[in-house]
Design a protein around this motif. Structure first.
Motif, short mmCIF file in Angstrom:
data_model
loop_
_atom_site.label_atom_id
_atom_site.label_comp_id
_atom_site.label_asym_id
_atom_site.label_seq_id
_atom_site.Cartn_x
_atom_site.Cartn_y
_atom_site.Cartn_z
N PRO A 22 0.81 -1.23 0.00
CA PRO A 22 0.00 0.00 0.00
C PRO A 22 0.84 1.28 0.00
CG PRO A 22 -0.88 -1.57 1.58
CD PRO A 22 0.43 -2.11 1.12
N ALA A 23 2.08 1.21 0.47
CA ALA A 23 2.95 2.39 0.44
C ALA A 23 3.56 2.61 -0.94
CB ALA A 23 4.07 2.23 1.48
N LEU A 24 3.52 1.60 -1.78
CA LEU A 24 4.15 1.69 -3.10
C LEU A 24 3.15 1.98 -4.22
CD1 LEU A 24 6.55 -1.37 -2.75
CD2 LEU A 24 7.20 1.02 -2.71
N THR A 25 1.91 1.56 -4.05
CA THR A 25 0.89 1.81 -5.07
C THR A 25 -0.37 2.34 -4.42
OG1 THR A 25 -0.05 -0.42 -4.95
CG2 THR A 25 1.78 -0.08 -6.48
N GLY A 26 -1.21 2.94 -5.22
CA GLY A 26 -2.47 3.50 -4.71
C GLY A 26 -3.48 3.65 -5.82
N LYS A 27 -4.42 4.53 -5.63
CA LYS A 27 -5.47 4.74 -6.62
C LYS A 27 -4.86 5.23 -7.93
CE LYS A 27 -10.00 6.90 -7.11
NZ LYS A 27 -11.00 7.82 -6.50
N GLY A 28 -5.32 4.68 -9.01
CA GLY A 28 -4.78 5.02 -10.31
C GLY A 28 -3.61 4.15 -10.74
N CYS A 29 -3.24 3.20 -9.88
CA CYS A 29 -2.16 2.26 -10.20
C CYS A 29 -2.76 0.90 -10.51
CB CYS A 29 -1.18 2.15 -9.04
SG CYS A 29 -0.32 3.69 -8.63
N LEU A 30 -2.01 0.09 -11.23
CA LEU A 30 -2.45 -1.25 -11.62
C LEU A 30 -1.48 -2.28 -11.08
CD1 LEU A 30 -4.25 -3.19 -13.31
CD2 LEU A 30 -2.68 -2.76 -15.23
N ILE A 31 -2.03 -3.30 -10.40
CA ILE A 31 -1.23 -4.43 -9.90
C ILE A 31 -1.60 -5.67 -10.71
CG2 ILE A 31 -0.80 -5.97 -7.95
CD1 ILE A 31 -1.21 -3.63 -6.08
N LEU A 32 -0.59 -6.29 -11.32
CA LEU A 32 -0.77 -7.55 -12.04
C LEU A 32 -0.22 -8.66 -11.16
CD1 LEU A 32 0.30 -6.43 -15.63
CD2 LEU A 32 -1.98 -6.44 -14.60
N SER A 33 -1.10 -9.51 -10.67
CA SER A 33 -0.74 -10.49 -9.64
C SER A 33 -0.90 -11.91 -10.17
CB SER A 33 -1.62 -10.29 -8.41
OG SER A 33 -1.37 -11.26 -7.42
N ASP A 34 0.09 -12.75 -9.90
CA ASP A 34 -0.02 -14.17 -10.23
C ASP A 34 -1.17 -14.78 -9.44
OD1 ASP A 34 0.59 -17.16 -9.87
OD2 ASP A 34 2.14 -16.59 -11.31
N GLU A 35 -1.94 -15.66 -10.08
CA GLU A 35 -3.13 -16.20 -9.44
C GLU A 35 -2.83 -17.03 -8.20
OE1 GLU A 35 -5.27 -18.92 -11.90
OE2 GLU A 35 -3.47 -20.01 -12.55
N LEU A 36 -1.59 -17.48 -8.03
CA LEU A 36 -1.24 -18.31 -6.88
C LEU A 36 -0.42 -17.56 -5.83
CD1 LEU A 36 -0.38 -21.70 -8.63
CD2 LEU A 36 -2.54 -20.95 -7.63
N ASN A 37 -0.43 -16.23 -5.90
CA ASN A 37 0.32 -15.45 -4.92
C ASN A 37 -0.20 -15.66 -3.51
OD1 ASN A 37 2.26 -14.26 -6.53
ND2 ASN A 37 1.11 -12.39 -6.89
N HIS A 38 0.70 -15.47 -2.55
CA HIS A 38 0.40 -15.68 -1.13
C HIS A 38 -0.65 -14.69 -0.63
CE1 HIS A 38 1.28 -15.71 3.28
NE2 HIS A 38 1.41 -17.01 3.03
N ALA A 39 -1.34 -15.07 0.44
CA ALA A 39 -2.40 -14.23 1.00
C ALA A 39 -1.88 -12.86 1.43
CB ALA A 39 -3.04 -14.94 2.20
N SER A 40 -0.63 -12.77 1.87
CA SER A 40 -0.08 -11.48 2.29
C SER A 40 0.03 -10.52 1.11
CB SER A 40 1.29 -11.66 2.94
OG SER A 40 2.20 -12.28 2.04
N LEU A 41 0.38 -11.05 -0.07
CA LEU A 41 0.45 -10.23 -1.27
C LEU A 41 -0.94 -9.81 -1.71
CD1 LEU A 41 3.09 -12.32 -3.25
CD2 LEU A 41 3.46 -10.07 -2.23
N VAL A 42 -1.89 -10.72 -1.63
CA VAL A 42 -3.27 -10.40 -2.00
C VAL A 42 -3.83 -9.33 -1.08
CG1 VAL A 42 -5.61 -11.34 -2.20
CG2 VAL A 42 -3.65 -12.71 -2.95
#
Length: 507
Positions: A206-226
């Motif tokens: 949350p300190a690195l991205t915010g509104k207006g940003c896009l996160i592309l996440s692997d479908e198997l990423n850990h719960a902490s990343l989600v």
């Protein structure tokens, strides 16, 4: 049929074959698994009916009668799985350990007289259980040796707690030394440590991205990343696991179409992946991810919780494994909870990035500083891995882990088991599929003094329940051969066929 992937030769120097296998669930097994869950669900509704009319004792948390007109605090349907399925096999988890969780451990024996709703300790201890579940990849989870001695001396000097945040009065010289060592180990300009690995992801994204940003996440990423992605208020799009075509399509669409409705360019595009995926045992296709990141001018966030210390000729994670430049990864995240036998996490990268996080990260501003003995454990174990202790102990452990991983995976394949993941991954998932096998396998293994982790839905897809083995450098070949673990595994799975119907009715 098993799917095996190989990296094509592009503009990176690494040319090692990238072999991963993920065999599809056989149709008959899938049908039987769905039938098993169907039977369990029917009996679950029947039991809920009996509990509703007080024919069967209800032991779940629920509102008192005088609160029936209140907004419900406990969601009945959401707890259906926990109440009727998980509770029946709960004895396979949260087992109390009364020793160092090293290559072997001692477990407190416990029994349940109400089908796992409550447990009683018998006062007995199950001795010398082979630990195949801890993330003790390099064997540093020990109470003797250089790490333990250094941690004791650190405790005498600093105490066990700081009682303050880093930005107030909790910044010790040992913390500064640790962060400088981590940066040197990773090959980056600077690094920052945090007291909790989960919070390293969930509080820093949350300190690195915010509104207006896009996160592309692997479908198997850990719960902490989600969780971190959701807390950031960024737009989240998920790509198929390790699928570069899926990732590239999302990147291309993001650049072509921009933000929804306004079609303005995204402020920032962040690709989030892991080094080793802890449930699949697969390794990220990092060279290809970096190539796409450079092509589309995106940023890369790499979570090396399971890969740091466990991969690469120097133990420096997946970047070292592929022979890549650490500067190509914008945010290098990892934890000290596994290969280093400690606690907490870190983020490494450019100095400007780390300076920014020191002022904007919730983990840095509000969390208590890392315990000094833990910091000392990290320093000592990392120096051993780097060979700065003047011995070859670190190199020996890295070699032993690689040999154990290759040996264990080869033996399981030779016996005909279906296992997932990369050939070099110390995380070895072995497929069980059926729900009744989850509990039966864990219990039968413990009877033979082997501690394993069994995993099922919802932590895995409903037809992909599994046992997960974590290989350690502390697992000697002699130890594995003495207990004849592979024949025990083979025997255990044979008797599971006979236990299946019995376990199913017990649900």
């Amino acid at each position: 049929m098993p799917q095996r992937y190989f990296l094509e030769k592009h503009d990176w120097s690494h040319e090692k074959p990238f072999a991963e296998s993920f065999e599809e669930t056989p149709l008959l097994v899938a049908v039987l698994t769905y039938m098993g869950y169907g039977i369990l669900t029917i009996f679950g509704y029947l039991r809920d009916f009996l509990r509703h009319w007080n024919i069967e004792k209800c032991q779940v948390a629920r509102e008192r009668e005088e609160q029936k007109d209140f907004v419900p605090l406990y969601q009945d349907f959401e707890n259906f799985y926990t109440r009727n399925l998980y509770m029946r096999i709960r004895d396979n988890w949260n087992r109390p350990i009364c020793s160092v969780p090293g290559a072997k451990m001692d477990l407190v024996e416990r029994v349940s007289h109400d089908y796992n709703w409550t447990f009683e300790h018998t006062g007995k201890v199950v001795k010398e259980v082979i630990n195949m579940g801890s993330y003790n990849y390099l064997g540093f989870a020990e109470n003797v040796g250089a790490c333990a001695d250094a941690a004791i001396e650190s405790t005498k000097k600093y105490g066990v707690g700081v009682g303050s945040t880093r930005c107030e009065l909790g910044n010790l010289d040992i913390h500064e030394e640790m962060e400088q060592l981590v940066a040197r180990f990773l090959g980056v300009e600077s690094s920052m440590a945090f007291g909790m690995g989960f919070a390293t992801n969930s509080m820093n994204i949350p300190a690195l991205t915010g509104k207006g940003c896009l996160i592309l996440s692997d479908e198997l990423n850990h719960a902490s990343l989600v969780l971190g992605a959701r807390l950031s208020a960024s737009t989240i799009r998920v790509f198929k696991h390790n699928n570069m075509q899926s990732l590239e399509k999302l990147l291309r669409d993001a650049i072509v179409h921009g933000q929804p409705r306004t079609h303005r360019p995204w402020k920032k595009i962040l690709i989030v992946v892991e080094g080793i995926y802890s449930m699949e045992g697969s390794i990220v296709r990092l060279p290809e991810v970096i190539a796409l990141k450079k092509r589309y001018k995106a940023y890369l966030y790499l979570d090396e919780a399971h890969s740091i210390g466990a991969l690469g000729p120097n133990g420096r994670g997946v970047v070292d494994y592929f022979g890549l430049d650490p500067k190509d990864v914008d945010i290098m995240m990892g934890t000290f909870t596994k290969s280093f036998g400690a606690a907490g996490g870190y983020i490494g990268g450019k100095k400007e990035l780390i300076d920014y996080l020191r002022n904007h990260s919730h983990s840095a501003l509000y969390a208590t500083s890392m315990s000094p003995p833990v910091a000392q454990q990290i320093i000592t174990s990392m120096k051993i891995i780097m060979g700065e202790d003047g011995t070859t102990l670190g190199a020996d452990r890295l070699r032993q882990l690689s040999e154990n991983t290759t040996y264990f995976r080869r033996k399981l394949r030779e016996m005909g088991f279906i296992i997932y993941g990369n050939d070099d991954s110390p995380v070895v998932p072995m497929m069980l599929y059926m729900p009744a096998k989850i509990g039966a396998f864990g219990r039968e293994m413990l009877k033979r003094n082997i501690g394993t982790v069994v995993v099922g839905f919802p932590a895995t897809p409903i037809i992909e329940s599994r046992a997960r083995f974590c290989i350690s450098a502390a697992h000697t070949r002699e130890m594995l051969n003495t207990v004849n673990i592979y024949h025990i595994l083979q025997y255990s799975l044979k008797i599971l066929l006979f236990l299946l119907m019995w376990e199913q009715t017990n649900f």
